[in-house]
Design a protein around this motif. Structure first.
Motif, PDB file in Angstrom:
ATOM      1  N   TYR A 222       0.875  -1.023  -0.039  1.00 20.64           N
ATOM      2  CA  TYR A 222       0.417   0.121  -0.131  1.00 20.64           C
ATOM      3  C   TYR A 222       0.605   1.131  -0.136  1.00 20.64           C
ATOM      4  CZ  TYR A 222      -3.774   3.109   1.152  1.00 20.64           C
ATOM      5  OH  TYR A 222      -4.786   4.108   1.359  1.00 20.64           O
ATOM      6  N   ALA A 223       1.786   1.170   0.528  1.00 20.90           N
ATOM      7  CA  ALA A 223       2.537   2.424   0.869  1.00 20.90           C
ATOM      8  C   ALA A 223       3.336   3.084   0.051  1.00 20.90           C
ATOM      9  CB  ALA A 223       4.220   2.211   1.827  1.00 20.90           C
ATOM     10  N   GLU A 224       3.788   1.280  -1.160  1.00 22.38           N
ATOM     11  CA  GLU A 224       4.251   1.817  -2.299  1.00 22.38           C
ATOM     12  C   GLU A 224       3.069   2.454  -3.561  1.00 22.38           C
ATOM     13  OE1 GLU A 224       6.854  -1.569  -5.019  1.00 22.38           O
ATOM     14  OE2 GLU A 224       5.335  -2.371  -3.793  1.00 22.38           O
ATOM     15  N   TYR A 225       2.068   2.996  -3.152  1.00 23.96           N
ATOM     16  CA  TYR A 225       1.591   3.803  -3.838  1.00 23.96           C
ATOM     17  C   TYR A 225       0.447   4.834  -3.211  1.00 23.96           C
ATOM     18  CZ  TYR A 225       2.052  -0.675  -6.707  1.00 23.96           C
ATOM     19  OH  TYR A 225       2.221  -1.757  -7.569  1.00 23.96           O
ATOM     20  N   SER A 226       0.677   4.628  -2.004  1.00 26.86           N
ATOM     21  CA  SER A 226      -0.364   5.539  -1.784  1.00 26.86           C
ATOM     22  C   SER A 226       0.526   5.716  -0.024  1.00 26.86           C
ATOM     23  CB  SER A 226      -1.334   5.540  -0.910  1.00 26.86           C
ATOM     24  OG  SER A 226      -2.496   6.410  -0.488  1.00 26.86           O
ATOM     25  N   LEU A 227       0.638   7.347   0.100  1.00 23.97           N
ATOM     26  CA  LEU A 227       1.507   7.718   1.521  1.00 23.97           C
ATOM     27  C   LEU A 227       0.376   8.063   2.597  1.00 23.97           C
ATOM     28  CD1 LEU A 227       5.010   8.369   0.992  1.00 23.97           C
ATOM     29  CD2 LEU A 227       4.215   7.304   2.348  1.00 23.97           C
ATOM     30  N   ASP A 228      -0.836   7.786   1.882  1.00 27.97           N
ATOM     31  CA  ASP A 228      -2.113   9.029   3.017  1.00 27.97           C
ATOM     32  C   ASP A 228      -1.777   8.007   4.385  1.00 27.97           C
ATOM     33  OD1 ASP A 228      -3.641   6.384   3.352  1.00 27.97           O
ATOM     34  OD2 ASP A 228      -4.496   6.946   1.529  1.00 27.97           O
ATOM     35  N   PRO A 229      -2.510   8.797   6.043  1.00 26.30           N
ATOM     36  CA  PRO A 229      -2.469   8.887   7.064  1.00 26.30           C
ATOM     37  C   PRO A 229      -3.244   7.630   7.406  1.00 26.30           C
ATOM     38  CG  PRO A 229      -2.926  10.758   7.052  1.00 26.30           C
ATOM     39  CD  PRO A 229      -3.566  10.340   5.570  1.00 26.30           C
ATOM     40  N   VAL A 230      -3.809   6.453   6.066  1.00 25.39           N
ATOM     41  CA  VAL A 230      -4.610   5.223   7.339  1.00 25.39           C
ATOM     42  C   VAL A 230      -3.569   4.044   7.633  1.00 25.39           C
ATOM     43  CG1 VAL A 230      -5.191   3.040   5.348  1.00 25.39           C
ATOM     44  CG2 VAL A 230      -6.289   4.979   5.325  1.00 25.39           C
ATOM     45  N   LEU A 231      -1.904   4.414   6.661  1.00 27.69           N
ATOM     46  CA  LEU A 231      -1.088   3.168   6.764  1.00 27.69           C
ATOM     47  C   LEU A 231      -0.614   4.202   8.793  1.00 27.69           C
ATOM     48  CD1 LEU A 231       1.295   3.065   4.403  1.00 27.69           C
ATOM     49  CD2 LEU A 231      -0.641   1.088   5.103  1.00 27.69           C
TER      50      LEU A 231
END
Length: 260
Positions: A222-231
């Motif tokens: 997920y972090a490869e394509y998005s760095l939103d605060p969901v992680l």
């Protein structure tokens, strides 16, 4: 006294360094912005709600929970019986067998992962639920053996001998007397096994595939394509759950004596 103060200061610095990522991740989960940022802008719980809108993360979390539960259950049975044999009986090769059980703790994770993948691949257990379970058993079994062995060392054999004297069979004496006395080690071992299995990354990376993904690997993807605060929100929940589990075990059975 000076040496003790220096050691205390060193430990405090190390603990602070280890805690810094947590101090960054948790506040970032409550930000209003659409990207990970520290310090966060505003305050919002929307990213925790957004987790429910990510089916891949939820499916991976369910897989990780199931793998951790099965691996822990098997490890408790195998680890308890192994600890009992290693602690109570003297036999040739006992030291080597104990070293074998502890080996996964000292081998580099990447080497262990490659070795496990090479063993499981010919059996068709790569990208497979049961392959991941077997791999995680290898990883968590040492923790069960260690905690149960530490507790067993404090169990007075006179209690078991008294049960045998009163007519109990060896199996009845074990299940009715010894096993309840091993509860602190079993609870501690199960807790660490669940946490470590659920959080396992390196070995899982070699074994996961389409349709069988674990949460740490899914978060990495997920972090490869998005760095939103969901992680950050997912990480915060994992930190809180882990902390709560460890504190609960500490208050109920105590952890210090398991590693004394």
């Amino acid at each position: 006294m000076t040496a003790r103060r220096l050691l205390g200061a060193y430990v405090a610095v190390v603990m602070l360094f280890l805690a810094l990522p947590i101090a960054v991740v948790i506040p970032s989960a409550f930000g209003e912005g659409n990207a990970l940022a520290f310090p966060p802008q505003g305050f919002s719980l929307k990213w925790f709600a957004a987790i429910l809108e990510r089916p891949a993360l939820l499916a991976a979390a369910a897989n990780s929970a199931a793998i951790a539960a099965v691996a822990t259950g098997v490890s408790l049975v195998v680890g308890t019986l192994s600890a009992f044999a290693l602690r109570r009986y003297a036999f040739p090769g006992r030291g080597a067998l104990m070293a074998l059980f502890m080996a996964p703790l000292v081998f580099p994770a990447i080497v262990l992962a490659a070795a496990i993948a090479m063993v499981l691949a010919p059996m068709g257990l790569v990208r497979n639920f049961w392959g991941l379970v077997l791999a995680h058993i290898v990883v968590v079994l040492p923790y069960v053996v260690r905690t149960v062995s530490a507790t067993l060392a404090e169990v007075d054999r006179a209690w078991e001998e008294a049960a045998l004297t009163l007519g109990a069979s060896p199996w009845r004496g074990f299940t009715s007397v010894t096993l309840p006395l091993l509860r602190p080690g079993l609870v501690a071992g199960a807790t660490f096994s669940l946490i470590i299995s659920f959080d396992e990354f390196t070995i899982s990376l070699f074994l996961v595939g389409s349709g069988m993904m674990t949460l740490p690997i899914e978060m990495y993807n997920y972090a490869e394509y998005s760095l939103d605060p969901v992680l950050a929100a997912v990480s915060t929940l994992l930190i809180l759950l882990t902390t709560a589990a460890v504190l609960a075990v500490e208050r109920t059975v105590g952890l210090g004596k398991q590693f004394s």
